[in-house]
Scaffold this active site. Structure first.
Site, PDB file in Angstrom:
ATOM      1  N   LYS A  70      -1.822  -1.225  -3.786  1.00  0.00           N
ATOM      2  CA  LYS A  70      -2.815  -0.159  -3.768  1.00  0.00           C
ATOM      3  C   LYS A  70      -2.065   1.158  -3.817  1.00  0.00           C
ATOM      4  O   LYS A  70      -1.200   1.426  -2.977  1.00  0.00           O
ATOM      5  CB  LYS A  70      -3.680  -0.210  -2.505  1.00  0.00           C
ATOM      6  N   TYR A  82       0.837  -1.203   0.000  1.00  0.00           N
ATOM      7  CA  TYR A  82       0.000   0.000   0.000  1.00  0.00           C
ATOM      8  C   TYR A  82       0.870   1.251   0.000  1.00  0.00           C
ATOM      9  O   TYR A  82       1.654   1.470   0.925  1.00  0.00           O
ATOM     10  CB  TYR A  82      -0.906  -0.037   1.228  1.00  0.00           C
TER      11      TYR A  82
END
Length: 286
Positions: free
Chosen positions: A157, A129
């Protein structure tokens, strides 16, 4: 799966967890065919105690949901993170969403060591992330590339706010999830293949359809721009409360719903749903 809903954690007025509303939140994602993210920034994961997270995992596991469930991991201590992952993976979840550590701002080698230790203990897939606004440091593309061959590292992400950064992550060959609803059309062109969506909380089916068609829509931009005026999840909780999807728009300290910007525009933002439906239908017919 192209959409995972970054689910809120609904609270009652006394700030206790509203489990009935939580079931409604995750069921709505299941009904739309979207995956689920728990305990992220939208879910106020940092405001939940260890015991509360366990109670939510226990509760959600009884629902027998038919979509993937990923658990957000936020900590500064690698040992604490490893211990949490080791415990949480005993529940019927499908993986973890793991950012760079908060506050410490590690460099390239520090980030590699961080994710290497976490991957060493996990038995579930992990999505890396990138969220520099929240963590204080960007995820290095070189770090992502170093874990491409790891069988449990399945994606990234990207909430870095830049289509250029997304392109660098996509070059690794890992799947990239856009972390900003508003940037999806641009990030799709830069190699992203899915969205971890905040707006999916309030309009899960529309989020699914918007991501599927992949083109800019003015009504969607308008809603996203309004949400981005306030710290997440103030805006999305206000929208959900206004639609009676949750009992109230309560957030836990240090957040305050009184910091919601332009509350007077809430009715206008809610009215965008009908416009969005019309625009999506028009795009699909082209």
């Amino acid at each position: 799966m192209s959409v995972l809903g970054a689910c809120i954690t609904p609270f009652k007025a006394d700030l206790s967890i509203d489990f009935a509303a939580l079931e409604s939140v995750v069921r709505s994602q299941e009904h739309a065919g979207n995956g689920i993210i728990l305990f992220g920034s939208t879910g106020e994961g940092l405001s939940l105690t260890y015991e509360e997270k366990l109670s939510i995992l226990s509760f959600v596991s009884t629902l027998n949901l038919n979509v993937p469930i990923f658990v957000g991991v936020t900590a500064t201590s690698v040992q604490e993170t490893m211990s949490w992952i080791d415990f949480a993976q005993q529940w019927p979840i499908d993986g973890f969403l793991v950012p760079t550590p908060l506050y410490t701002r590690p460099g390239l080698n520090g980030q590699k060591a961080w994710f290497d230790r976490i991957l060493s203990v996990s038995r579930k897939p992990i999505i890396l992330y990138n969220n520099p606004i929240r963590t204080g440091v960007s995820l290095y593309p070189e770090v992502v590339k170093s874990f491409v061959s790891h069988p449990l590292c399945i994606g990234v992400k990207d909430s870095g706010g830049s289509a250029q950064a997304c392109e660098l992550f996509a070059e690794s060959g890992l799947r990239v999830f856009c972390g900003d609803d508003n940037l999806w059309p641009d990030m799709r062109l830069s190699g992203a293949s899915g969205v971890i969506s905040v707006l999916a909380n309030v309009w899960p089916e529309l989020a699914r359809d918007y991501v599927a068609q992949g083109r800019p829509i003015e009504a969607w931009k308008k809603v996203c721009s309004w949400l981005n005026l306030s710290t997440n999840p103030l805006g999305i909780k206000a929208l959900m409360a206004a639609q009676k999807m949750i009992e109230c728009d309560a957030v836990r300290p240090p957040l305050s719903i009184r910091d919601l910007q332009r509350r007077d525009e809430l009715a206008d933002i809610l009215a965008c749903r009908a416009t969005l439906q019309t625009e999506l239908l028009s795009v699909c017919r082209q």
